[in-house]
Design an enzyme around this catalytic site. Sequence first.
Site, PDB file in Angstrom:
ATOM      1  N   ASP A  21      20.522  59.145  21.839  1.00 38.23           N
ATOM      2  CA  ASP A  21      21.177  58.011  21.176  1.00 38.23           C
ATOM      3  C   ASP A  21      20.216  57.386  20.148  1.00 38.23           C
ATOM      4  O   ASP A  21      19.616  58.101  19.356  1.00 38.23           O
ATOM      5  CB  ASP A  21      21.651  57.006  22.249  1.00 38.23           C
TER       6      ASP A  21
ATOM      7  N   TYR B 247      22.857  48.123  15.101  1.00 39.06           N
ATOM      8  CA  TYR B 247      23.822  48.844  14.258  1.00 39.06           C
ATOM      9  C   TYR B 247      23.893  48.211  12.871  1.00 39.06           C
ATOM     10  O   TYR B 247      23.927  48.900  11.860  1.00 39.06           O
ATOM     11  CB  TYR B 247      25.208  48.856  14.920  1.00 39.06           C
TER      12      TYR B 247
ATOM     13  N   HIS C  51      26.386  62.383  27.168  1.00 37.90           N
ATOM     14  CA  HIS C  51      25.537  61.578  26.289  1.00 37.90           C
ATOM     15  C   HIS C  51      24.335  60.962  27.001  1.00 37.90           C
ATOM     16  O   HIS C  51      23.271  60.812  26.405  1.00 37.90           O
ATOM     17  CB  HIS C  51      26.403  60.480  25.681  1.00 37.90           C
TER      18      HIS C  51
END
Length: 466
Positions: free
Chosen positions: A226, A372, A429
Amino acid sequence: MWKIVFIVLLVIFAVSRLFSSYADVPEVPNIPTDQHWGPGESRIVNTNIRPFKIDVPKEIIDDLNARLSRTRSLRKPLDSAGWTYGVNSEHLQTVLEYWRTKYNWTERQTLLNKYPQFKTNIQGLDIHFYHVKPTVPKGSSVKVLPLLLVHGWPGSVVEFQKIIPLLTTPRSNNDFVFEVIAPSLPGYGFSDAAIRPGLGNAQMSVVLKNLMSRLGFEKFYTQGGDWGSLITANMGVLFPDSVFGIHLNACFSFAPSATIWTIFGSFVPSLTISDEHWSKMYPLSHHWSRMLEESGYLHLQATKPDTIGTALTDSPAGLAAYILEKFSTWTNPEFRFSKDGRLLEKFNIDELLDNVMVYWVTNSITTSMRLYSESFNKAHFNLRIDSIPIHTPLACAIFPHEIFYQSEAILRSRYANMIQINHLPRGGHFAAFEEPQLLADDFWSFVGLIEKKEKTTQKTGKSSEL
Ligand SMILES: *[C@@H]1O[C@H](CO)[C@@H](O)[C@H](O)[C@H]1NC(C)=O
């Protein structure tokens, strides 16, 4: 007719972009290594490394339980919706009930405190990290290698509880072992958050590099998924002399040329991908619509993190829903068709709640989501760091249910020295959390390749090709 014109225009655009992107590899961006992210302008550097234990005040836990006991009744999910409209509220109720009545923070906190933890101030921020040394018998010739292990969103150091001992315990057929440094990213969990804009993933690479220097490690291995993948891959661009090798369990190339090749590949698959893996990337319409379906959170967090952050900060039910949805769908996209999201197929409820707790007790969901916004903006894109090839030895561990797949050919255009690429038999993930043994084995094998090479080089005096 319009379709053809569109395709022709697209191809012309693509070809021109392709050639321009080949023509100029951007310069390595110059990111200040002493940028101050904390309060004030103070440049007084406190280099202390302080032992740390998680010790959450009782009031925070009491407040949490009071909020959980006052959760409003949630609207029933649509008939047979599973988790396809987001978290399934009926299943969430059972999780919330467990959280309030059975989950015992006193016990869980003790477990999270099992490994030594520290804090030290880097660029104005107190950074929290596990620092776990291996158990090497006295007088043994086993080489201890430093490893920077980096989590992502919505994860935390909780994800590493099971893999740490698999890295710090020597193996009989290897003459090396790892000393693990696993930090909480700035703004995540027990690490401080920046107080001013600009701390994106590239700047985080600088913070973590400074952390390793503070600990006396001038050269080290890295492992990440990630955001941890992007942050450690950046190190191969920014600090190539400081990393022995980069091991990733989320491999992406965000270079513009990757998108262009991906589109070309839908016309001429042999350009980009082997038959065996074709269905992981194509047809594009299928994969792109899946990506749209799953990436709403990303757009939200990349633009208005503080708005959604307000809701999640104020409601434990909301926070659990938002985080646990990812642990279901990102572990396996099929899980969203089941009422229980098959959450407990690969994780236990306590460890899932531990991770939610790290966000709750530190009030860090808003600051975590800002990563982000700081990474999907002009300032970051202008660095063009994603278009610079990485020449450090690198490995990709590709788990079958990873949320995004790019073929080996496309990855190689970014990872110029990918010496290992494996398709793992199962997992998604959250690899360290879900399949610690598979991930650890893949990492050991990668380091084995580099260390063997290192040895032959020393013996023969020939320079390494790695
Ligand atoms: C939680 O665990 C601690 C330590 O084992 C124990 O003393 C305590 O009674 C437990 N609390 C609850 C509510 O069960």
